[in-house]
Design a protein around this motif. Sequence first.
Motif, mmCIF file in Angstrom:
data_model
loop_
_atom_site.group_PDB
_atom_site.id
_atom_site.type_symbol
_atom_site.label_atom_id
_atom_site.label_comp_id
_atom_site.label_asym_id
_atom_site.label_seq_id
_atom_site.Cartn_x
_atom_site.Cartn_y
_atom_site.Cartn_z
ATOM 1 N N ILE A 1 0.869 -1.176 0.000
ATOM 2 C CA ILE A 1 0.000 0.000 0.000
ATOM 3 C C ILE A 1 0.905 1.223 0.000
ATOM 4 C CG2 ILE A 1 -1.924 1.151 1.125
ATOM 5 C CD1 ILE A 1 -2.512 -1.727 0.229
ATOM 6 N N VAL A 2 0.736 2.070 -1.005
ATOM 7 C CA VAL A 2 1.614 3.227 -1.182
ATOM 8 C C VAL A 2 0.817 4.500 -0.930
ATOM 9 C CG1 VAL A 2 3.139 4.438 -2.795
ATOM 10 C CG2 VAL A 2 2.917 1.938 -2.918
ATOM 11 N N GLY A 3 1.252 5.283 0.048
ATOM 12 C CA GLY A 3 0.537 6.512 0.375
ATOM 13 C C GLY A 3 -0.111 6.393 1.743
ATOM 14 N N ARG A 4 -1.395 6.592 1.818
ATOM 15 C CA ARG A 4 -2.111 6.497 3.080
ATOM 16 C C ARG A 4 -2.040 5.076 3.621
ATOM 17 N NH1 ARG A 4 -7.958 9.250 2.672
ATOM 18 N NH2 ARG A 4 -7.957 8.408 4.787
ATOM 19 N N ARG A 5 -1.799 4.942 4.923
ATOM 20 C CA ARG A 5 -1.708 3.626 5.532
ATOM 21 C C ARG A 5 -3.077 2.958 5.629
ATOM 22 N NH1 ARG A 5 1.955 0.903 8.629
ATOM 23 N NH2 ARG A 5 3.351 2.706 8.655
ATOM 24 N N ARG A 6 -4.091 3.733 5.981
ATOM 25 C CA ARG A 6 -5.433 3.176 6.158
ATOM 26 C C ARG A 6 -6.106 2.988 4.799
ATOM 27 N NH1 ARG A 6 -7.624 3.069 11.069
ATOM 28 N NH2 ARG A 6 -9.723 3.150 10.192
ATOM 29 N N TRP A 7 -6.815 1.870 4.649
ATOM 30 C CA TRP A 7 -7.545 1.600 3.417
ATOM 31 C C TRP A 7 -8.813 0.836 3.759
ATOM 32 C CZ3 TRP A 7 -7.804 -3.712 2.134
ATOM 33 C CH2 TRP A 7 -6.915 -4.540 2.831
#
Length: 240
Positions: free
Chosen positions: A111-117
């Motif tokens: 996951i690249v960018g925000r940690r939460r998804w």
Amino acid sequence: MTAPERHEPEAERPEAERRELRPASEVGVGPWPGGPQAWPDDPRYDPELLATGDRRNVVDRYRYWRIEAIVADIDARRHPLHVAIENFAHDLNIGSVVRTANAFAVAGVHIVGRRRWNRRGAMVTDRYQHLHHHPDAPALLAWAAAEGIPVIGIDNVPGSRPLEHRALPERCVLLFGQESAGLSPEAIAGCSEVLHITQYGSTRSINVGAAAAVAMHAWILQHAGTAPLGGTSQAATGLA
């Protein structure tokens, strides 16, 4: 490599979310026939599942197995394929990408960018998949360079080449961009090449979750061997 994220046990998930993750009709199997005295003497089996039944969305060969045992079994035969997706706007498609990555036993999802998804689309398959986080595209590219793994972008940008009939490296990262926005300029600049999925209709692009499935399957066709016994039984019986 960054450490895999901790998986949230189902018991700790909100009850409403647990109900949402279960299919409308019961699937799987009930308690092990014969009661506790007939339970298999095998540490891979979960006593709670043996007692209450296994209604998880897993293939038949993993029925009643502990999560840790399933992960260990997949780890023994994971493919040297990594998948990465940029996450700038809490993209709902990331869960779908994780679910497909689990189906194809990829080495890791980044996951690249925000940690939460948003994990809903993963249908709890994130439990069985190694997940890694990178704060931005340069961080992912630096990790890949250190590992000696080429990064291949998947996006229909000018200069990209068709994915069809393209030889893919056995060890590689398939990198996908944010839904609608596509790959960021930083990501494109760091890719060894960028490929696109040929389209024949009027839409400009296809859903990133669908694109990831097509690209992963293209790699599977080139490099994966025969699936383990029972690896397709759920799809065949309508339980996938």
